[in-house]
Motif scaffolding. Structure first.
Motif, PDB file in Angstrom:
ATOM      1  N   MET A   9       0.850  -1.167   0.000  1.00 29.11           N
ATOM      2  CA  MET A   9       0.000   0.000   0.000  1.00 29.11           C
ATOM      3  C   MET A   9       0.891   1.222   0.000  1.00 29.11           C
ATOM      4  N   SER A  10       0.590   2.168  -0.882  1.00 28.00           N
ATOM      5  CA  SER A  10       1.351   3.412  -0.943  1.00 28.00           C
ATOM      6  C   SER A  10       0.401   4.534  -1.319  1.00 28.00           C
ATOM      7  N   GLN A  11       0.900   5.755  -1.225  1.00 30.42           N
ATOM      8  CA  GLN A  11       0.073   6.914  -1.507  1.00 30.42           C
ATOM      9  C   GLN A  11       0.579   7.616  -2.757  1.00 30.42           C
ATOM     10  N   SER A  12      -0.354   8.043  -3.596  1.00 27.71           N
ATOM     11  CA  SER A  12      -0.010   8.794  -4.795  1.00 27.71           C
ATOM     12  C   SER A  12      -1.119   9.809  -5.054  1.00 27.71           C
ATOM     13  N   GLY A  13      -0.746  11.041  -5.253  1.00 26.95           N
ATOM     14  CA  GLY A  13      -1.737  12.076  -5.540  1.00 26.95           C
ATOM     15  C   GLY A  13      -2.763  12.267  -4.446  1.00 26.95           C
ATOM     16  N   GLY A  14      -2.394  12.040  -3.201  1.00 24.85           N
ATOM     17  CA  GLY A  14      -3.308  12.232  -2.087  1.00 24.85           C
ATOM     18  C   GLY A  14      -4.235  11.060  -1.823  1.00 24.85           C
ATOM     19  N   ARG A  15      -4.031   9.939  -2.532  1.00 21.15           N
ATOM     20  CA  ARG A  15      -4.879   8.753  -2.342  1.00 21.15           C
ATOM     21  C   ARG A  15      -3.997   7.546  -2.046  1.00 21.15           C
ATOM     22  N   TRP A  16      -4.490   6.693  -1.161  1.00 23.97           N
ATOM     23  CA  TRP A  16      -3.807   5.447  -0.847  1.00 23.97           C
ATOM     24  C   TRP A  16      -4.280   4.360  -1.807  1.00 23.97           C
ATOM     25  N   CYS A  17      -3.353   3.540  -2.265  1.00 18.22           N
ATOM     26  CA  CYS A  17      -3.673   2.428  -3.152  1.00 18.22           C
ATOM     27  C   CYS A  17      -3.117   1.148  -2.538  1.00 18.22           C
ATOM     28  N   LEU A  18      -3.975   0.138  -2.429  1.00 19.98           N
ATOM     29  CA  LEU A  18      -3.553  -1.175  -1.949  1.00 19.98           C
ATOM     30  C   LEU A  18      -3.559  -2.103  -3.164  1.00 19.98           C
ATOM     31  N   TYR A  19      -2.476  -2.839  -3.373  1.00 21.10           N
ATOM     32  CA  TYR A  19      -2.366  -3.707  -4.540  1.00 21.10           C
ATOM     33  C   TYR A  19      -1.616  -4.981  -4.178  1.00 21.10           C
ATOM     34  N   VAL A  20      -1.898  -6.043  -4.921  1.00 22.71           N
ATOM     35  CA  VAL A  20      -1.235  -7.329  -4.711  1.00 22.71           C
ATOM     36  C   VAL A  20      -0.294  -7.544  -5.896  1.00 22.71           C
ATOM     37  N   ILE A  21       0.973  -7.800  -5.594  1.00 20.17           N
ATOM     38  CA  ILE A  21       1.989  -7.974  -6.629  1.00 20.17           C
ATOM     39  C   ILE A  21       1.903  -9.389  -7.198  1.00 20.17           C
ATOM     40  N   LEU A  22       1.628  -9.467  -8.488  1.00 19.03           N
ATOM     41  CA  LEU A  22       1.548 -10.752  -9.184  1.00 19.03           C
ATOM     42  C   LEU A  22       2.655 -10.783 -10.244  1.00 19.03           C
ATOM     43  N   ASP A  48     -10.293  -5.768   5.010  1.00 16.14           N
ATOM     44  CA  ASP A  48     -11.536  -5.857   4.250  1.00 16.14           C
ATOM     45  C   ASP A  48     -11.269  -5.695   2.751  1.00 16.14           C
ATOM     46  N   THR A  49     -10.376  -4.800   2.389  1.00 14.36           N
ATOM     47  CA  THR A  49     -10.039  -4.580   0.986  1.00 14.36           C
ATOM     48  C   THR A  49      -9.352  -5.808   0.399  1.00 14.36           C
ATOM     49  N   LEU A  50      -8.437  -6.411   1.151  1.00  7.54           N
ATOM     50  CA  LEU A  50      -7.799  -7.637   0.677  1.00  7.54           C
ATOM     51  C   LEU A  50      -8.847  -8.723   0.430  1.00  7.54           C
ATOM     52  N   VAL A  52     -12.013  -8.340  -0.417  1.00 11.65           N
ATOM     53  CA  VAL A  52     -12.723  -8.013  -1.656  1.00 11.65           C
ATOM     54  C   VAL A  52     -11.870  -8.372  -2.876  1.00 11.65           C
ATOM     55  N   LEU A  53     -10.560  -8.179  -2.767  1.00 19.04           N
ATOM     56  CA  LEU A  53      -9.651  -8.498  -3.871  1.00 19.04           C
ATOM     57  C   LEU A  53      -9.392 -10.000  -3.998  1.00 19.04           C
ATOM     58  N   GLY A  54      -9.861 -10.795  -3.004  1.00 20.49           N
ATOM     59  CA  GLY A  54      -9.709 -12.247  -3.062  1.00 20.49           C
ATOM     60  C   GLY A  54      -8.500 -12.792  -2.325  1.00 20.49           C
ATOM     61  N   PHE A  55      -7.973 -12.015  -1.374  1.00 19.76           N
ATOM     62  CA  PHE A  55      -6.778 -12.411  -0.636  1.00 19.76           C
ATOM     63  C   PHE A  55      -6.994 -12.278   0.866  1.00 19.76           C
ATOM     64  N   GLU A  56      -6.080 -12.847   1.621  1.00 15.71           N
ATOM     65  CA  GLU A  56      -6.093 -12.715   3.079  1.00 15.71           C
ATOM     66  C   GLU A  56      -4.649 -12.714   3.566  1.00 15.71           C
ATOM     67  N   PRO A  57      -4.395 -12.051   4.695  1.00 15.59           N
ATOM     68  CA  PRO A  57      -3.037 -12.084   5.241  1.00 15.59           C
ATOM     69  C   PRO A  57      -2.641 -13.517   5.592  1.00 15.59           C
ATOM     70  N   VAL A  58      -1.374 -13.844   5.370  1.00 20.33           N
ATOM     71  CA  VAL A  58      -0.850 -15.139   5.791  1.00 20.33           C
ATOM     72  C   VAL A  58      -0.858 -15.137   7.325  1.00 20.33           C
ATOM     73  N   PRO A  59      -1.343 -16.211   7.952  1.00 22.55           N
ATOM     74  CA  PRO A  59      -1.353 -16.248   9.417  1.00 22.55           C
ATOM     75  C   PRO A  59       0.029 -15.907   9.997  1.00 22.55           C
ATOM     76  N   GLY A  60       0.024 -15.029  10.973  1.00 23.74           N
ATOM     77  CA  GLY A  60       1.266 -14.608  11.621  1.00 23.74           C
ATOM     78  C   GLY A  60       1.965 -13.446  10.942  1.00 23.74           C
TER      79      GLY A  60
END
Length: 95
Positions: A9-22, A48-50, A52-60
């Protein structure tokens, strides 16, 4: 570990963007832009955003923050914050 990816997640132009690197995939990576002017998204908003994108944090795993610079050669340039966490596809969701 197999099946683990990195979400950032990073910020650009005053907005935060969360993305998954594939890596190795053509086309856009799964991403979500938060509303302009919104503060840093909370842990719950990011999770919640992850989902919706179809992902979840790895446990731990946990979010790790790195401070960078928009111009590494200029120590007075604006700071760039990047957050990262290890994620995996949610059960039944193809990445």
């Amino acid at each position: 570990m197999p099946g683990e990816l990195t979400a950032q997640m990073s910020q650009s132009g005053g907005r935060w963007c969360l993305y998954v690197i594939l890596r190795g995939r053509t086309g856009e990576w799964p991403q979500h832009w938060f509303a302009e002017g919104e503060p840093i998204p909370t842990f719950t908003q990011r999770t919640d955003t992850l989902t919706v994108l179809g992902f979840e944090p790895v446990p731990g795993s946990r979010w790790e923050w790195v401070e960078g610079s928009s111009d590494p050669a200029d120590p007075s340039s604006p700071i760039v914050l990047i957050a990262a966490i290890r994620v995996r596809s949610r059960a039944g969701v193809a990445a």
